[in-house]
Design an enzyme around this catalytic site. Structure first.
Site, PDB file in Angstrom:
ATOM      1  N   GLU A   1       5.190  -3.984   4.564  1.00 32.85           N
ATOM      2  CA  GLU A   1       5.082  -3.231   5.824  1.00 32.85           C
ATOM      3  C   GLU A   1       4.238  -3.964   6.866  1.00 32.85           C
ATOM      4  O   GLU A   1       3.998  -3.428   7.951  1.00 32.85           O
ATOM      5  CB  GLU A   1       4.517  -1.827   5.560  1.00 32.85           C
ATOM      6  CG  GLU A   1       5.573  -0.885   5.010  1.00 32.85           C
ATOM      7  CD  GLU A   1       5.112   0.559   4.926  1.00 32.85           C
ATOM      8  OE1 GLU A   1       5.812   1.421   5.478  1.00 32.85           O
ATOM      9  OE2 GLU A   1       4.080   0.841   4.311  1.00 32.85           O
TER      10      GLU A   1
ATOM     11  N   HIS B   1       7.962   9.737   7.307  1.00 32.84           N
ATOM     12  CA  HIS B   1       7.265   8.632   6.649  1.00 32.84           C
ATOM     13  C   HIS B   1       5.740   8.828   6.653  1.00 32.84           C
ATOM     14  O   HIS B   1       5.163   9.102   5.610  1.00 32.84           O
ATOM     15  CB  HIS B   1       7.671   7.318   7.338  1.00 32.84           C
ATOM     16  CG  HIS B   1       7.099   6.102   6.695  1.00 32.84           C
ATOM     17  ND1 HIS B   1       7.562   4.835   6.934  1.00 32.84           N
ATOM     18  CD2 HIS B   1       6.068   5.947   5.826  1.00 32.84           C
ATOM     19  CE1 HIS B   1       6.865   3.963   6.237  1.00 32.84           C
ATOM     20  NE2 HIS B   1       5.946   4.616   5.560  1.00 32.84           N
TER      21      HIS B   1
ATOM     22  N   HIS C   1      -0.155   7.913   4.602  1.00 28.68           N
ATOM     23  CA  HIS C   1       0.738   9.072   4.520  1.00 28.68           C
ATOM     24  C   HIS C   1      -0.062  10.368   4.343  1.00 28.68           C
ATOM     25  O   HIS C   1       0.122  11.081   3.353  1.00 28.68           O
ATOM     26  CB  HIS C   1       1.692   8.917   3.328  1.00 28.68           C
ATOM     27  CG  HIS C   1       2.375   7.585   3.243  1.00 28.68           C
ATOM     28  ND1 HIS C   1       2.692   6.972   2.046  1.00 28.68           N
ATOM     29  CD2 HIS C   1       2.810   6.742   4.208  1.00 28.68           C
ATOM     30  CE1 HIS C   1       3.291   5.810   2.275  1.00 28.68           C
ATOM     31  NE2 HIS C   1       3.368   5.634   3.571  1.00 28.68           N
TER      32      HIS C   1
HETATM   33 ZN   LIG Z   1       4.342   3.806   4.496  1.00 30.69          ZN
END
Ligand SMILES: [Zn+2]
Length: 352
Positions: free
Chosen positions: A153, A235, A174
């Site tokens: 990411e 997400h 998250h």
């Molecule tokens: Zn993530």
């Protein structure tokens, strides 16, 4: 008046074998004094900041992505980088302890040169990282140093840094309440708690794309010129800071506490109240003095607290007084109520 510390003062102290940490934290440091302090490995404060600057370490000018691999390796293992690696581990622990990350989720990056960033590795719990796990990447995501493979990411973090030159650090995680809003597709309402207005502002939602893809990063990066914290649909959340990584992390705490508070308030059976646009304007003035940008600075008073999603039908007009003489800005907003209730129901039914 504050003491001004120049590079000559720092050199003098080093020459005399003095303790750099004895320098006053509330002094004003010249840019060359800051550079010298950074290169001398200290003093680095609680939040990884050079004492007295009020901001994180400036990206290094001595190395770049095109430096030799020996130079990059030396830089990667310097005391300054070790301090930042430790700071990333500490922030990772705080994310994990607060249940803002799950499994191997979440990632952290710090810009350490104009085109280099330090970041977390892939496939590791953020609560249990060690400094030696960290990776050095260029702004295209090519790994330059570090034993473990960088997070997939990282592209999103780097795209934020490219789109927002002020971004010194980024945090992605998250947290369940804020992520709940991102799943419901609802932007958190405004004018309810001062903290979020001052340190964050409005939080937009970037459309969903597969995590780790350049497209995902692109959609988030499009929003970071106006917003320091962005919800990622279905997400999580990503934030950036012009100060340091701890400040980027604080935005997570502030947003998550806010989303949780809004949901609690929605369940108390009382109409939710907002503060007034002029009161928001006072907060925006404080924000301006802190140097935190907000696209709402300069808007007309009647345009503030106007969130079409939460207050449909609200238009920029002179406020009318109701029959009771109560100001509409603090009156219960039935449309907000209905929407909060709908979201609460949706989230609660999903949890069963
Ligand atoms: Zn993530």
């Amino acid at each position: 008046m504050k003491t001004v510390i120049s590079a000559r003062d720092v050199e003098e102290l080093i020459r005399k074998g003095g303790d750099l940490s004895s320098l006053p934290a509330d002094a004003v440091y010249t840019p060359s004094a800051r550079d010298l302090l950074r290169d001398s490995g200290g003093p680095v404060g609680r939040s990884g900041t050079v004492a007295g600057t009020g901001a994180g370490p400036s990206p290094s000018k001595s190395v770049s992505a095109s430096s030799s691999s020996a130079d990059l390796e030396r830089f990667f293992n310097s005391p300054e980088m070790t301090a930042l690696k430790q700071k990333i581990c500490e922030i990772g622990q705080r994310l994990w302890q607060r249940a803002y990350v799950d499994g191997n989720g979440g990632n952290i990056a710090i810009r350490v040169a104009d085109d280099l960033a330090l970041c977390t590795p892939t496939l590791i719990s953020k609560g249990f990282m060690k400094p030696e796990d960290m990776c050095l990447v260029d702004l295209e995501g090519n790994q330059k140093a570090g034993i473990k493979k960088r997070t997939s990411e990282i592209l999103m973090h780097l795209q934020i840094m490219k789109a927002q030159p002020k971004a010194k650090a980024t945090v992605h995680c998250h947290p369940p309440y804020a992520t709940g809003f991102a799943v419901a597709g609802v932007e958190p309402p405004s004018c309810m708690i001062p903290e979020i207005e001052v340190f964050i502002g409005k939080v937009p939602i970037a459309p969903y794309r597969t995590p780790g893809t350049p497209e995902m990063g692109h959609l988030v990066a499009e929003l970071v010129d106006k917003h320091n914290t962005v919800l990622m649909a279905n997400h999580g959340v990503v934030s950036w800071s012009h100060n340091d990584v701890e400040d980027a992390y604080f935005k997570m705490e502030i947003l998550e506490a806010y989303c949780r508070t809004v949901l609690v308030a929605a369940q108390l059976g009382q109409p939710m109240k907002t503060f007034s646009p002029s009161q928001l304007q006072d907060l925006l003035k404080i924000k301006q003095t802190l140097g935190i940008p907000d696209p709402r600075i300069g808007l007309k008073e009647c345009e503030l607290c106007d969130n079409a999603e939460w207050r449909p039908g609200v238009t920029c007009a002179l406020p009318e007084r109701g029959a009771t003489g109560e100001s509409p800005s603090v009156a219960p907003d039935p449309s907000t109520e209905a929407l909060v209730q709908a979201i609460t129901d949706q989230i609660l039914s999903g949890a069963r």
